[in-house]
Design a protein around this motif. Structure first.
Motif, short mmCIF file in Angstrom:
data_model
loop_
_atom_site.label_atom_id
_atom_site.label_comp_id
_atom_site.label_asym_id
_atom_site.label_seq_id
_atom_site.Cartn_x
_atom_site.Cartn_y
_atom_site.Cartn_z
N GLN A 108 1.03 1.07 -4.31
CA GLN A 108 1.95 1.83 -5.16
C GLN A 108 3.41 1.54 -4.83
O GLN A 108 4.26 1.50 -5.72
CB GLN A 108 1.64 3.32 -5.03
CG GLN A 108 0.27 3.70 -5.60
CD GLN A 108 -0.13 5.13 -5.30
OE1 GLN A 108 0.42 5.76 -4.40
NE2 GLN A 108 -1.11 5.65 -6.04
N LEU A 109 3.71 1.31 -3.56
CA LEU A 109 5.08 0.97 -3.19
C LEU A 109 5.50 -0.38 -3.78
O LEU A 109 6.68 -0.58 -4.09
CB LEU A 109 5.21 0.94 -1.66
CG LEU A 109 5.32 2.30 -0.99
CD1 LEU A 109 5.16 2.19 0.52
CD2 LEU A 109 6.66 2.95 -1.32
N TYR A 110 4.55 -1.29 -3.95
CA TYR A 110 4.87 -2.55 -4.62
C TYR A 110 5.02 -2.37 -6.13
O TYR A 110 5.39 -3.32 -6.83
CB TYR A 110 3.77 -3.58 -4.36
CG TYR A 110 3.72 -4.13 -2.96
CD1 TYR A 110 4.85 -4.63 -2.32
CD2 TYR A 110 2.50 -4.19 -2.26
CE1 TYR A 110 4.78 -5.15 -1.04
CE2 TYR A 110 2.42 -4.71 -0.98
CZ TYR A 110 3.56 -5.20 -0.38
OH TYR A 110 3.49 -5.72 0.89
N GLY A 111 4.69 -1.19 -6.65
CA GLY A 111 4.87 -0.93 -8.07
C GLY A 111 3.62 -0.99 -8.90
O GLY A 111 3.70 -0.91 -10.14
N ALA A 112 2.45 -1.10 -8.28
CA ALA A 112 1.21 -1.19 -9.04
C ALA A 112 0.80 0.18 -9.58
O ALA A 112 1.08 1.21 -8.98
CB ALA A 112 0.09 -1.74 -8.16
N GLU A 113 0.13 0.16 -10.73
CA GLU A 113 -0.51 1.35 -11.28
C GLU A 113 -1.95 1.39 -10.76
O GLU A 113 -2.68 0.40 -10.90
CB GLU A 113 -0.51 1.29 -12.81
CG GLU A 113 0.87 1.29 -13.43
CD GLU A 113 1.52 2.66 -13.43
OE1 GLU A 113 0.81 3.65 -13.16
OE2 GLU A 113 2.73 2.74 -13.70
N THR A 114 -2.35 2.51 -10.15
CA THR A 114 -3.67 2.58 -9.53
C THR A 114 -4.51 3.70 -10.14
O THR A 114 -3.98 4.73 -10.55
CB THR A 114 -3.55 2.83 -8.01
OG1 THR A 114 -2.92 4.09 -7.78
CG2 THR A 114 -2.75 1.73 -7.34
N MET A 115 -5.82 3.47 -10.19
CA MET A 115 -6.76 4.48 -10.66
C MET A 115 -8.03 4.37 -9.84
O MET A 115 -8.67 3.32 -9.80
CB MET A 115 -7.09 4.28 -12.14
CG MET A 115 -8.11 5.29 -12.68
SD MET A 115 -8.42 5.10 -14.45
CE MET A 115 -9.20 3.48 -14.48
N MET A 116 -8.41 5.45 -9.13
CA MET A 116 -9.64 5.46 -8.35
C MET A 116 -10.77 6.00 -9.22
O MET A 116 -10.61 7.02 -9.90
CB MET A 116 -9.48 6.32 -7.10
CG MET A 116 -10.69 6.29 -6.18
SD MET A 116 -10.45 7.28 -4.67
CE MET A 116 -9.23 6.28 -3.80
N VAL A 117 -11.91 5.32 -9.21
CA VAL A 117 -13.07 5.71 -10.02
C VAL A 117 -14.16 6.24 -9.10
O VAL A 117 -14.55 5.56 -8.13
CB VAL A 117 -13.60 4.50 -10.83
CG1 VAL A 117 -14.86 4.89 -11.60
CG2 VAL A 117 -12.53 4.00 -11.78
N LYS A 118 -14.64 7.43 -9.39
CA LYS A 118 -15.68 8.05 -8.56
C LYS A 118 -16.90 7.15 -8.44
O LYS A 118 -17.42 6.65 -9.44
CB LYS A 118 -16.08 9.41 -9.14
CG LYS A 118 -17.15 10.14 -8.34
CD LYS A 118 -17.42 11.52 -8.91
CE LYS A 118 -18.61 12.18 -8.22
NZ LYS A 118 -18.41 12.29 -6.77
#
Length: 330
Positions: A108-118
């Motif tokens: 996230q600090l590098y600017g990526a959009e993240t989404m964790m999937v259960k």
């Protein structure tokens, strides 16, 4: 020996040329004369996955793709996020359930959009569904999902093969043993492919024995390799706590079995407890601070010695794949 990338699209943050350090204490204490650690955690974002990202993102630049879509348990995402930031490409990452907070913060600090999937990365069916839907999305946009496996991104994996080229230059001796951590098997397959490519350019080179090492709770490849099976096996749910090696699907596993066996290597399934013990030993006795996944190779070496499968004079390389700050364990 790297893929053909136009000069204007070649992206680097200084990855590669990592040191191969001879053991000062652990090797001699185990009766080994030539134990080495390949310190891949000294790559720019802290893992060997920077080699993958350098080639993968350079490929995106060459094709004019404006975004990167990828999955990750941590290190691939951190590496891709860093290189995408340098390339001014937007990075979207689908994260394995339970990925370490430090790795997610780094992405996230590098600017990526993240989404964790259960249950992604833990449950076979969920993982297959995520891969399938992401592949469909990527194809609709004329690109591919960046996953550090030959099955998905052979261009990126060509960058990982440079580990083998460096080892071949650093210890060009016969009968070497390489202990490689494996989740889906991409790194291990890259080593075997890299050594084979090196031999094509250096006829006198003897390909080392490449051993595939997995935690017992994600034993899709190692035991099938050791037991003489032709193919890897999927598991319904991964049971290991070792981040980065939680891959219940086969992915590159079948090819790993064929390639390791051809090199004279075998498989090792190691318990999580031994991996954590090895991590502590490497830190306190060698000054090498790695994440648990980076200690898996040394764990397998301990089993190999117990099984009397290693000789005292053999040249041995344990890959140290990621930095300890990425996955702090209390």
């Amino acid at each position: 020996m790297l893929p053909s990338i136009g000069e204007d699209s070649r992206l680097t943050l200084g990855e590669g040329d990592t040191p191969l350090i001879k053991s000062r204490q652990l090797g001699p204490s185990l009766g080994l004369e030539n134990l080495y650690f390949k310190l891949e955690m000294l790559n720019p974002s802290g893992s060997y996955k920077d080699r993958f990202a350098a080639c993968a993102v350079s490929g995106l630049l060459q094709r004019g793709v404006k975004f990167c879509l990828a999955t990750s348990s941590g290190n691939t995402g951190s590496a891709l996020a860093a290189y995408c930031a340098a390339a001014n490409i937007k990075c979207y990452l689908v994260i394995v359930d339970g990925a370490p907070a430090g790795k997610i913060q780094q992405m996230q600090l590098y600017g990526a959009e993240t989404m964790m999937v259960k249950d992604f990365g833990k449950d076979f069916r969920v993982t297959e569904q995520v891969f399938s839907e992401l592949n469909d999305m990527a194809h609709r946009h004329g690109t591919q999902v960046q996953i550090s496996a030959y099955h998905y991104s052979p261009l990126g994996m060509a960058g990982v093969q440079t580990i083998a080229y460096e080892i071949a230059e650093q210890i060009p001796v016969a009968d070497a043993h390489i202990f490689s951590p494996a989740g889906g098997g991409g790194l291990t397959l890259a080593l075997t492919k890299g050594f084979q490519t090196w031999k094509e350019h250096h006829a006198d080179f003897k390909i080392p024995r490449v051993h595939c090492v997995q935690p017992e709770g994600n034993d899709t490849i190692s035991s099938p390799l050791r037991n003489g099976w032709r193919n890897a096996r999927e598991i319904s749910k991964t049971a290991t706590l070792i981040s980065g090696l939680q891959v219940p699907n086969i992915i590159d596993g079948n090819e790993v079995i064929t390639a390791c066996r051809a090199s004279g290597g075998t498989g090792y399934a190691v318990p999580d407890e031994l991996i954590y013990e090895s991590q502590r030993d490497m830190a306190t006795r060698e000054g090498i601070f790695c994440e648990p996944a980076g200690a898996v190779g040394f764990s397998a070496l301990c089993l190999a010695l117990k099984n009397k499968e290693i000789n005292a004079a053999d040249h041995i390389v344990c890959l140290v794949t990621g930095h300890g700050f990425k996955d702090l364990v209390a």
